[in-house]
Design a protein around this motif. Structure first.
Motif, PDB file in Angstrom:
ATOM      1  N   ALA A  89      14.600  -5.562  -7.210  1.00 36.14           N
ATOM      2  CA  ALA A  89      13.889  -5.245  -6.038  1.00 36.14           C
ATOM      3  C   ALA A  89      14.275  -3.815  -5.841  1.00 36.14           C
ATOM      4  O   ALA A  89      15.535  -3.499  -5.467  1.00 36.14           O
ATOM      5  CB  ALA A  89      14.143  -6.112  -4.793  1.00 36.14           C
ATOM      6  N   SER A  90      13.291  -3.102  -5.544  1.00 35.12           N
ATOM      7  CA  SER A  90      13.479  -1.561  -5.437  1.00 35.12           C
ATOM      8  C   SER A  90      13.308  -1.384  -3.875  1.00 35.12           C
ATOM      9  O   SER A  90      12.305  -1.875  -3.271  1.00 35.12           O
ATOM     10  CB  SER A  90      12.400  -1.030  -5.853  1.00 35.12           C
ATOM     11  OG  SER A  90      12.459   0.559  -5.618  1.00 35.12           O
ATOM     12  N   ILE A  91      14.374  -0.765  -3.151  1.00 38.90           N
ATOM     13  CA  ILE A  91      14.380  -0.701  -1.533  1.00 38.90           C
ATOM     14  C   ILE A  91      14.876   0.883  -1.502  1.00 38.90           C
ATOM     15  O   ILE A  91      15.322   1.685  -2.346  1.00 38.90           O
ATOM     16  CB  ILE A  91      15.336  -1.543  -1.068  1.00 38.90           C
ATOM     17  CG1 ILE A  91      16.942  -1.352  -1.616  1.00 38.90           C
ATOM     18  CG2 ILE A  91      14.954  -3.067  -1.302  1.00 38.90           C
ATOM     19  CD1 ILE A  91      18.062  -1.900  -0.775  1.00 38.90           C
ATOM     20  N   THR A  92      14.861   1.174  -0.218  1.00 38.43           N
ATOM     21  CA  THR A  92      15.310   2.405   0.232  1.00 38.43           C
ATOM     22  C   THR A  92      16.431   2.153   1.351  1.00 38.43           C
ATOM     23  O   THR A  92      16.138   1.185   2.234  1.00 38.43           O
ATOM     24  CB  THR A  92      14.197   3.462   0.484  1.00 38.43           C
ATOM     25  OG1 THR A  92      13.499   2.918   1.833  1.00 38.43           O
ATOM     26  CG2 THR A  92      13.296   3.822  -0.589  1.00 38.43           C
ATOM     27  N   LYS A 176       6.222  -2.847   0.985  1.00 31.36           N
ATOM     28  CA  LYS A 176       5.361  -3.627   1.836  1.00 31.36           C
ATOM     29  C   LYS A 176       5.340  -5.105   1.144  1.00 31.36           C
ATOM     30  O   LYS A 176       5.132  -6.007   1.875  1.00 31.36           O
ATOM     31  CB  LYS A 176       4.329  -2.731   2.030  1.00 31.36           C
ATOM     32  CG  LYS A 176       3.368  -3.519   3.095  1.00 31.36           C
ATOM     33  CD  LYS A 176       2.236  -2.608   3.457  1.00 31.36           C
ATOM     34  CE  LYS A 176       1.292  -3.102   4.534  1.00 31.36           C
ATOM     35  NZ  LYS A 176       0.885  -4.765   4.408  1.00 31.36           N
ATOM     36  N   ASP A 177       4.809  -4.896  -0.045  1.00 33.42           N
ATOM     37  CA  ASP A 177       4.517  -6.300  -0.719  1.00 33.42           C
ATOM     38  C   ASP A 177       5.605  -7.195  -0.636  1.00 33.42           C
ATOM     39  O   ASP A 177       5.437  -8.442  -0.607  1.00 33.42           O
ATOM     40  CB  ASP A 177       3.882  -6.161  -2.291  1.00 33.42           C
ATOM     41  CG  ASP A 177       4.723  -5.261  -3.029  1.00 33.42           C
ATOM     42  OD1 ASP A 177       5.935  -4.504  -2.252  1.00 33.42           O
ATOM     43  OD2 ASP A 177       4.716  -5.152  -4.227  1.00 33.42           O
ATOM     44  N   LEU A 178       6.770  -6.766  -0.866  1.00 33.17           N
ATOM     45  CA  LEU A 178       7.981  -7.632  -0.813  1.00 33.17           C
ATOM     46  C   LEU A 178       8.303  -8.030   0.608  1.00 33.17           C
ATOM     47  O   LEU A 178       8.800  -9.235   0.611  1.00 33.17           O
ATOM     48  CB  LEU A 178       9.310  -6.670  -1.326  1.00 33.17           C
ATOM     49  CG  LEU A 178      10.394  -7.478  -1.530  1.00 33.17           C
ATOM     50  CD1 LEU A 178      10.366  -8.804  -2.447  1.00 33.17           C
ATOM     51  CD2 LEU A 178      11.601  -6.531  -2.039  1.00 33.17           C
ATOM     52  N   VAL A 179       7.946  -7.178   1.713  1.00 29.57           N
ATOM     53  CA  VAL A 179       7.975  -7.814   2.988  1.00 29.57           C
ATOM     54  C   VAL A 179       6.906  -8.908   3.075  1.00 29.57           C
ATOM     55  O   VAL A 179       7.482  -9.797   3.884  1.00 29.57           O
ATOM     56  CB  VAL A 179       7.857  -6.602   4.062  1.00 29.57           C
ATOM     57  CG1 VAL A 179       7.779  -7.026   5.403  1.00 29.57           C
ATOM     58  CG2 VAL A 179       8.898  -5.594   3.707  1.00 29.57           C
TER      59      VAL A 179
END
Length: 339
Positions: A89-92, A176-179
């Motif tokens: 999962a890509s996050i900042t 956003k799609d992961l949220v």
């Protein structure tokens, strides 16, 4: 040489010059360090000692101030950077780092550009620590992340005379799609929990209802058992009373008491007539139940008893009149023959 009537010779001028020079040397050798700072002293480019806050004396023109180090606790902003978690999962994420210099000489001479070194070390370890965790762990174990970062970075900067007091992750921003997916997952999980709780409530209600019915049946059986026991006890007492009465009548008959025989026979005769009258299969009953017939029947039985216990003398002394037989239904009773 003179000034307004005062004449100065060469010696006086030399003394004045030396005095001014001494004053300048004293001012050059006195150094004041403000609170919250440490100054390093270099002699011919080599570090010799560290000046603490307050008034300090150095050797003028030989000792010079090398670095002015801020020893107060400072904060360093860690900018946003992209992190890929263990489940891809890509996050900042971004954060802040609090640090304090404990050894001014080490901070000044062991590392170049201390703030940049701490910043890059913190960012690298943020990617390392967060990349070793799943997204769910990342979002729910922020304190664990802060603790691991603090331990790793503090160990790395300790040779520089720096103490990392705190590292805090401020923001973790998934795509956003992961949220949206997490929102749907949370909704499904809550609906699942609600269904499970509802089923558990129904199950518990059914269990309690079954337990109640079982307890009611047990109590009902206990009641029937107690009633049967009481009925049996009552029948036993009645049988005992009947047996006792029969024994008393038998004793009376054996002793020759004719009145007891008459009472016993008449009582049973009346009870038999009552049972016959209350029989559910009997709709019409036509029997001579007048008092004279009953008394006649009792008298006949009494004569039999006297004949049994008294012999033939009783028959000769008083002839008995035979008891009238009950007529058959539909026939007229006949008068007895007077002869």
């Amino acid at each position: 040489m003179g000034f307004d009537g005062f004449a100065l010779d060469g010696l006086s001028i030399t003394l004045i010059f030396l005095g001014i020079l001494i004053i300048l040397v004293l001012f050059a050798g006195a150094k004041t360090v403000p609170q919250g700072y440490n100054y390093t002293i270099e002699r011919f480019g080599k570090y010799t000692r560290t000046l603490k806050p307050g008034l300090n004396i150095i050797v003028p023109f030989i000792d010079t101030i090398g670095k002015k180090i801020n020893v107060m606790e400072q904060v360093l902003d860690v900018p946003h950077q992209e992190v890929i978690t263990r489940d891809n999962a890509s996050i900042t994420a971004n954060g802040v780092t609090f640090y304090q210099i404990l050894d001014a000489a080490a901070a000044a001479y062991e590392v170049a550009n201390l703030e940049n070194a701490i910043l890059n070390l913190t960012m690298t370890n943020i990617r390392t620590v967060m990349g070793s965790m799943d997204l769910d762990e990342l979002l729910s174990h922020r304190d664990e992340i802060n603790e691991r970062l603090l331990r790793v970075v503090d160990t790395a900067v300790s040779p520089w005379g720096v103490k990392i007091t705190r590292i805090e992750i401020k923001d973790i921003d998934p795509p956003k799609d992961l949220v949206d997916s997490m929102g749907r997952q949370m909704k499904a999980e809550r609906e699942k929990r609600a269904t499970i709780l509802e089923a558990e409530g129904s199950r518990q209600a059914a269990i309690l209802k079954a337990e109640g019915e079982k307890q009611a049946q047990v109590l009902e059986a206990e009641g029937r058992r107690e009633a049967a026991f009481r009925d049996a006890e009552a029948r036993e007492r009645s049988a005992e009373a009947e047996a006792k009465a029969t024994q008393m009548v038998s004793d009376a008959i054996a002793s020759g008491n004719v009145q007891a025989i008459n009472y016993f026979v008449a009582n049973n005769y009346i009870e038999a007539l009552g049972k016959l009258a209350t029989s559910p299969n009997q709709k019409v009953l036509m029997l001579p139940v007048e008092a004279s017939s009953v008394i006649g029947a009792i008298g006949g039985i009494a004569e039999i008893a006297r004949e049994t216990f008294g012999g033939g003398e009783a028959r000769q002394a008083q002839p008995t009149r035979p008891a009238a037989r009950p007529p058959v239904a539909g026939q007229t009773p006949r008068e007895p023959n007077p002869s």
